[in-house]
Scaffold this motif. Structure first.
Motif, PDB file in Angstrom:
ATOM      1  N   PRO A 195       0.837  -1.211   0.000  1.00 20.81           N
ATOM      2  CA  PRO A 195       0.000   0.000   0.000  1.00 20.81           C
ATOM      3  C   PRO A 195       0.862   1.248   0.000  1.00 20.81           C
ATOM      4  CG  PRO A 195      -0.005  -1.020   2.170  1.00 20.81           C
ATOM      5  CD  PRO A 195       0.722  -1.966   1.261  1.00 20.81           C
ATOM      6  N   VAL A 196       0.338   2.299  -0.599  1.00 16.09           N
ATOM      7  CA  VAL A 196       1.091   3.567  -0.588  1.00 16.09           C
ATOM      8  C   VAL A 196       0.937   4.267   0.761  1.00 16.09           C
ATOM      9  CG1 VAL A 196       0.932   3.924  -3.075  1.00 16.09           C
ATOM     10  CG2 VAL A 196      -0.852   4.859  -1.600  1.00 16.09           C
ATOM     11  N   VAL A 197      -0.076   3.895   1.483  1.00 15.14           N
ATOM     12  CA  VAL A 197      -0.298   4.463   2.821  1.00 15.14           C
ATOM     13  C   VAL A 197      -0.735   3.342   3.751  1.00 15.14           C
ATOM     14  CG1 VAL A 197      -1.794   5.977   4.209  1.00 15.14           C
ATOM     15  CG2 VAL A 197      -0.968   6.755   1.986  1.00 15.14           C
ATOM     16  N   GLU A 198      -0.178   3.345   4.949  1.00 18.73           N
ATOM     17  CA  GLU A 198      -0.626   2.417   5.984  1.00 18.73           C
ATOM     18  C   GLU A 198      -0.598   3.184   7.300  1.00 18.73           C
ATOM     19  OE1 GLU A 198      -0.004  -2.253   6.671  1.00 18.73           O
ATOM     20  OE2 GLU A 198       1.838  -1.088   6.825  1.00 18.73           O
ATOM     21  N   LEU A 199      -1.777   3.438   7.841  1.00 18.14           N
ATOM     22  CA  LEU A 199      -1.876   4.221   9.071  1.00 18.14           C
ATOM     23  C   LEU A 199      -2.553   3.384  10.147  1.00 18.14           C
ATOM     24  CD1 LEU A 199      -3.149   7.725   7.801  1.00 18.14           C
ATOM     25  CD2 LEU A 199      -0.816   7.096   8.470  1.00 18.14           C
ATOM     26  N   PHE A 200      -1.922   3.256  11.286  1.00 15.86           N
ATOM     27  CA  PHE A 200      -2.530   2.556  12.404  1.00 15.86           C
ATOM     28  C   PHE A 200      -3.153   3.565  13.357  1.00 15.86           C
ATOM     29  CE2 PHE A 200       0.292  -0.638  10.727  1.00 15.86           C
ATOM     30  CZ  PHE A 200      -0.481  -1.785  10.829  1.00 15.86           C
ATOM     31  N   MET A 201      -4.375   3.277  13.781  1.00 22.60           N
ATOM     32  CA  MET A 201      -5.126   4.120  14.704  1.00 22.60           C
ATOM     33  C   MET A 201      -5.151   5.586  14.250  1.00 22.60           C
ATOM     34  SD  MET A 201      -6.091   1.764  16.714  1.00 22.60           S
ATOM     35  CE  MET A 201      -6.807   2.547  18.142  1.00 22.60           C
ATOM     36  N   PRO A 202      -5.505   5.831  12.990  1.00 24.04           N
ATOM     37  CA  PRO A 202      -5.526   7.229  12.521  1.00 24.04           C
ATOM     38  C   PRO A 202      -6.753   7.964  13.056  1.00 24.04           C
ATOM     39  CG  PRO A 202      -6.415   5.815  10.826  1.00 24.04           C
ATOM     40  CD  PRO A 202      -5.981   4.896  11.941  1.00 24.04           C
ATOM     41  N   THR A 203      -6.623   9.262  13.177  1.00 16.41           N
ATOM     42  CA  THR A 203      -7.820  10.084  13.366  1.00 16.41           C
ATOM     43  C   THR A 203      -8.506  10.208  12.011  1.00 16.41           C
ATOM     44  OG1 THR A 203      -6.734  12.161  12.849  1.00 16.41           O
ATOM     45  CG2 THR A 203      -6.656  11.437  15.165  1.00 16.41           C
ATOM     46  N   ALA A 204      -9.768  10.609  12.042  1.00 15.86           N
ATOM     47  CA  ALA A 204     -10.479  10.792  10.775  1.00 15.86           C
ATOM     48  C   ALA A 204      -9.794  11.874   9.940  1.00 15.86           C
ATOM     49  CB  ALA A 204     -11.940  11.153  11.041  1.00 15.86           C
ATOM     50  N   VAL A 231     -13.904   7.300   3.527  1.00 16.79           N
ATOM     51  CA  VAL A 231     -12.826   6.902   4.433  1.00 16.79           C
ATOM     52  C   VAL A 231     -13.012   7.563   5.800  1.00 16.79           C
ATOM     53  CG1 VAL A 231     -10.354   7.192   4.851  1.00 16.79           C
ATOM     54  CG2 VAL A 231     -11.146   6.325   2.655  1.00 16.79           C
ATOM     55  N   SER A 232     -13.396   8.815   5.797  1.00 17.65           N
ATOM     56  CA  SER A 232     -13.618   9.519   7.065  1.00 17.65           C
ATOM     57  C   SER A 232     -14.709   8.819   7.880  1.00 17.65           C
ATOM     58  CB  SER A 232     -14.009  10.969   6.777  1.00 17.65           C
ATOM     59  OG  SER A 232     -14.146  11.698   7.972  1.00 17.65           O
ATOM     60  N   GLU A 233     -15.789   8.441   7.213  1.00 22.64           N
ATOM     61  CA  GLU A 233     -16.892   7.785   7.923  1.00 22.64           C
ATOM     62  C   GLU A 233     -16.478   6.410   8.450  1.00 22.64           C
ATOM     63  OE1 GLU A 233     -19.646   9.018   8.815  1.00 22.64           O
ATOM     64  OE2 GLU A 233     -19.878  10.807   7.583  1.00 22.64           O
ATOM     65  N   THR A 234     -15.769   5.640   7.623  1.00 21.74           N
ATOM     66  CA  THR A 234     -15.426   4.283   8.047  1.00 21.74           C
ATOM     67  C   THR A 234     -14.367   4.294   9.148  1.00 21.74           C
ATOM     68  OG1 THR A 234     -13.942   4.138   6.148  1.00 21.74           O
ATOM     69  CG2 THR A 234     -16.072   3.120   5.917  1.00 21.74           C
TER      70      THR A 234
END
Lengths: 320, 112
Positions: A195-204, A231-234
């Motif tokens: 993936p080009v981005v992988e964020l753990f526990m991100p804020t919306a 993405v923000s909602e999920t």
């Protein structure tokens, strides 16, 4: 009062039509439509261009059958349910005692995005049951893949035959059961790459910023904005209702962006989540429904490691 | 104090609470705009309220409104209590970059 084979039935009567020739399709649908017109019922056709033309040619001119542009209706399952419910509510408000529809999904829906259309077909048994609706859903057995036909049999309580019969589907499965199953979903080839981005526990907010940054101007702005909303909602749902670890991953292709949002929980309890709004939104229940209306494909998967939603913006019809 | 605002446009600190005195609305607006812009530049959530002497009060929404600022938005609406314009609250939102459905529902509820 309901007419013909629907006499005495309450709510939605949902029949499949399996055909392998134009003659078979017309043999089932023309008498169905003409009987509706004769009874003064709103009688609607929502087929693709080819079969609409076929039916127009077979029906008497000016017979009163209403033709809709099916391609627009069937862009996204949740939007289709909204549109149909609004249309049905309008007919009932105008005094309709029964409404007849002949419809078909576009052929593109029978490919790698079939899972959410299978869920649509199942959910409509509940979503349209508020209305005195009788519909025939046409499937061409010459071009419809066998796994799709198996789902059609499980999501339609009956099928209509050219001799005027309406046969029960032995494999029919109640939507409350069917919608809790994992649907087989082909992996998007992009997901086999890092993936080009992988964020753990991100804020919306971090998730939204990641989508904007990853796009890099590849997709039309509206597609990106829709994915940002989804993405923000999920992510908000996962952080609020799911269990850690919440992870957002993004892939970018030439014609699409794919996002997965996973958490360690079991996912939403309501089997209709995403396809129908849950409640009035004051206590949640709209986020996934909005997500389904904002993406060109949404898949859901429950596994031993948790719950994952995959969201696609742009072209979802990759080569499997 | 001629055309000045005390305090100036500096980035907000955690739990910071500033008080600006001014004698020129234009100077205040320019300073407030710079302050808000600085906040936007570093990704802060922000809102502002302007009160006019006329029979209207206009609330401004800026930045990004999502569930993380839901309670703050509710508090802001309760405290700012903008008077309606022609029977409806009016929000200046040209600097609002994102608003989620929960915030829209909250604004709708407030409007009632």
């Amino acid at each position: 009062m309901r007419t013909d084979a629907a006499a005495g039935h309450r709510g939605y009567l949902h029949d499949a039509v399996y055909y392998d020739s134009d003659d078979d399709l017309l043999a089932v649908t023309v008498p169905f439509l003409l009987a509706g017109v004769k009874a003064g019922e709103p009688t609607v056709v929502s087929l693709g261009a080819r079969n609409s033309a076929l039916l127009r040619g077979a029906l008497p001119a000016g017979c009163g059958v209403i033709f809709l542009a099916g391609g627009d209706l069937y862009a996204r399952p949740t939007a289709a349910i909204r549109s149909y419910r609004e249309m049905l509510a309008g007919y009932v408000a105008d005094g309709a005692r029964q409404i007849r529809i002949v419809g078909e999904l576009p052929s593109s829906a029978l490919g790698v995005t079939w899972d959410w259309w299978a869920r649509y077909e199942s959910a409509t048994n509940h979503a349209y049951d508020d209305f005195p609706l009788w519909s025939l859903c046409a499937y061409d057995t010459r071009s419809t893949p066998a796994p799709v036909l198996r789902d059609v049999a499980r999501t339609h309580p009956r099928h209509a035959t050219p001799d005027g019969g309406h046969m029960p589907s032995p494999g029919y499965t109640d939507p409350f059961t069917y919608l809790r199953e994992n649907r087989p979903v082909p992996p998007d080839p992009l997901q086999s790459t890092p993936p080009v981005v992988e964020l753990f526990m991100p804020t919306a907010a971090q998730a939204r910023a990641a989508v904007y940054a990853a796009d890099g101007g590849r997709l039309p702005a509206d597609d990106v904005e829709d994915l940002v909303v989804a993405v923000s909602e999920t992510v908000t749902n996962a952080m609020r209702h799911g269990r850690p670890p919440v992870c957002l991953r993004l892939w970018v292709g030439t014609d699409r962006m794919v996002a997965t949002v996973s958490d360690g929980g079991d996912g939403p309890k309501d089997p209709f989540s995403g396809l129908l709004p849950v409640g009035d939104g004051t206590d949640g229940g709209l986020g996934l429904w909005i997500t389904y209306q904002s993406c060109n494909h949404v898949t859901a998967h429950r596994g031993p490691d948790g719950y994952t939603l995959r969201l696609t913006a742009g072209n979802p019809h990759f080569a499997a | 104090m001629g055309r000045q605002v005390s305090g100036g446009a500096r980035p907000a600190l955690p739990a910071d609470h500033s008080c600006w005195r001014y004698d020129d609305p234009a100077a205040f607006e320019a300073t407030a705009r710079a302050f808000l812009t600085a906040g936007l530049a570093v990704g802060e959530e922000l809102w502002y309220v302007t009160e006019r002497a006329q029979a209207e009060a206009r609330a401004g929404l800026a930045g990004e409104l999502d569930r993380s600022v839901h309670d703050l938005l509710a508090t802001a609406l309760a405290r700012a209590a903008p008077r309606p314009v022609c029977g409806r609250p009016v929000f200046e939102a040209s600097r609002l970059r994102f608003v989620d459905h929960r915030s829209l529902l909250l604004l709708n509820e407030y409007a009632r």
